[in-house]
Design a protein around this motif. Sequence first.
Motif, PDB file in Angstrom:
ATOM      1  N   TRP A 305      -8.437  -7.002  -3.419  1.00  0.00           N
ATOM      2  CA  TRP A 305      -8.421  -5.559  -3.649  1.00  0.00           C
ATOM      3  C   TRP A 305      -7.014  -5.075  -3.965  1.00  0.00           C
ATOM      4  CZ3 TRP A 305      -5.978  -1.624  -0.913  1.00  0.00           C
ATOM      5  CH2 TRP A 305      -6.339  -0.314  -1.285  1.00  0.00           C
ATOM      6  N   ARG A 306      -6.032  -5.541  -3.202  1.00  0.00           N
ATOM      7  CA  ARG A 306      -4.649  -5.118  -3.457  1.00  0.00           C
ATOM      8  C   ARG A 306      -4.164  -5.640  -4.804  1.00  0.00           C
ATOM      9  NH1 ARG A 306      -4.188  -5.949   2.031  1.00  0.00           N
ATOM     10  NH2 ARG A 306      -3.547  -8.106   1.707  1.00  0.00           N
ATOM     11  N   ALA A 309      -5.552  -3.482  -7.462  1.00  0.00           N
ATOM     12  CA  ALA A 309      -4.913  -2.175  -7.494  1.00  0.00           C
ATOM     13  C   ALA A 309      -3.542  -2.238  -8.155  1.00  0.00           C
ATOM     14  CB  ALA A 309      -4.784  -1.627  -6.077  1.00  0.00           C
ATOM     15  N   ARG A 310      -2.837  -3.348  -7.978  1.00  0.00           N
ATOM     16  CA  ARG A 310      -1.496  -3.488  -8.539  1.00  0.00           C
ATOM     17  C   ARG A 310      -1.503  -3.936 -10.004  1.00  0.00           C
ATOM     18  NH1 ARG A 310       0.171  -6.716  -3.108  1.00  0.00           N
ATOM     19  NH2 ARG A 310       1.008  -4.958  -1.894  1.00  0.00           N
ATOM     20  N   TYR A 314      -5.473   1.528 -12.886  1.00  0.00           N
ATOM     21  CA  TYR A 314      -5.529   2.982 -12.840  1.00  0.00           C
ATOM     22  C   TYR A 314      -5.099   3.635 -14.150  1.00  0.00           C
ATOM     23  CZ  TYR A 314      -5.941   2.004  -7.898  1.00  0.00           C
ATOM     24  OH  TYR A 314      -6.362   1.513  -6.696  1.00  0.00           O
TER      25      TYR A 314
END
Length: 331
Positions: A305-306, A309-310, A314
């Motif tokens: 998940w991290r 996200a990185r 987004y």
Amino acid sequence: MTARRNFKRQVRARAAKTGESYTSALRHFRPAPPGDAGSHRSVRLAVAQTPVREDPRDGDALRESGREVRALMREAAARGARVVHFPEGAICFPGKFVMSVDGPDAVGPADWDRCRWAVLQAELAEIAGLARELRLWTVIASAHRLTGANRPHNSLYVISDAGEVVTRYDERLLSRTKVTYMYAPGVSPVTFEVDGVRFGCLLGMEIHYPELFAQYEELDVDCVLFSTSGTPGNTAAQAQGHATVNSYWVSFSVPAWHGTPSGVAAPDGEWLARCHADGSPSVAVVDLDDSSEAAADAVAYGRPWRREARSGIYTAHQVDDPRSEDRTAGF
């Protein structure tokens, strides 16, 4: 957090229905990469705490430290450990005043000719021999002598169960005193594997640098071995935090007199085991097992998940809106 609770509830429900372990049920929801299916890794780790002596001129003290280390190695092996991890200064942590050419009351350039190198190396050789006899991987700190007038590294030797030094980690982010007067800094991270479990090494005051722990997460380690002789701050809590945010185990090895015992933090940040709280020399033994619920969930859920996200996911969801750009737009 609600999504994570629901996810774990689904995994547990499947495990209860099918009789599978939590890890097996987890693979149903998050399949392993090709070639990884059904893999299971586990290794028994012992973390130690020992007295730390500061005068490398004292040959008898070096020999006594060596005897204490070997006694704890035997205890770790008797408890089934495959790897034993010692603190910085387990043989000797040369004091800045002891070594200073401007001492004993001022800190200056270290005079490494004061070190009883032959005794220190003999003790390390005996430790390596016992590692071979016990079939015990041993990670132990020592100054690593360089050539000529170059200062030594402050290092962690990784000694295999064949009694051979297979790699060495050199402290990279040293204190101002260490780098100015005592040691040459290292330049790179170091990893090694035992029974399929991958370890990384950190040393000294590097607990204060989250980027070093994050670097090992990027290198896919399962456990970071951190050794220190003591550094300001609540380092035990920091060790737990690094374990949590990187989803791996952290072995925290400190001197017996440190004030908080050595121990191993799980990928969820909880202590799995700790050494004696009375400050006596001891070892704590744990199984680093990726089939445990805390490890499986942290590695299979938290780490991907991290990373996602990185990765820049987004960017596609950003908007071109004047109210987004105007920081004083009000309500």
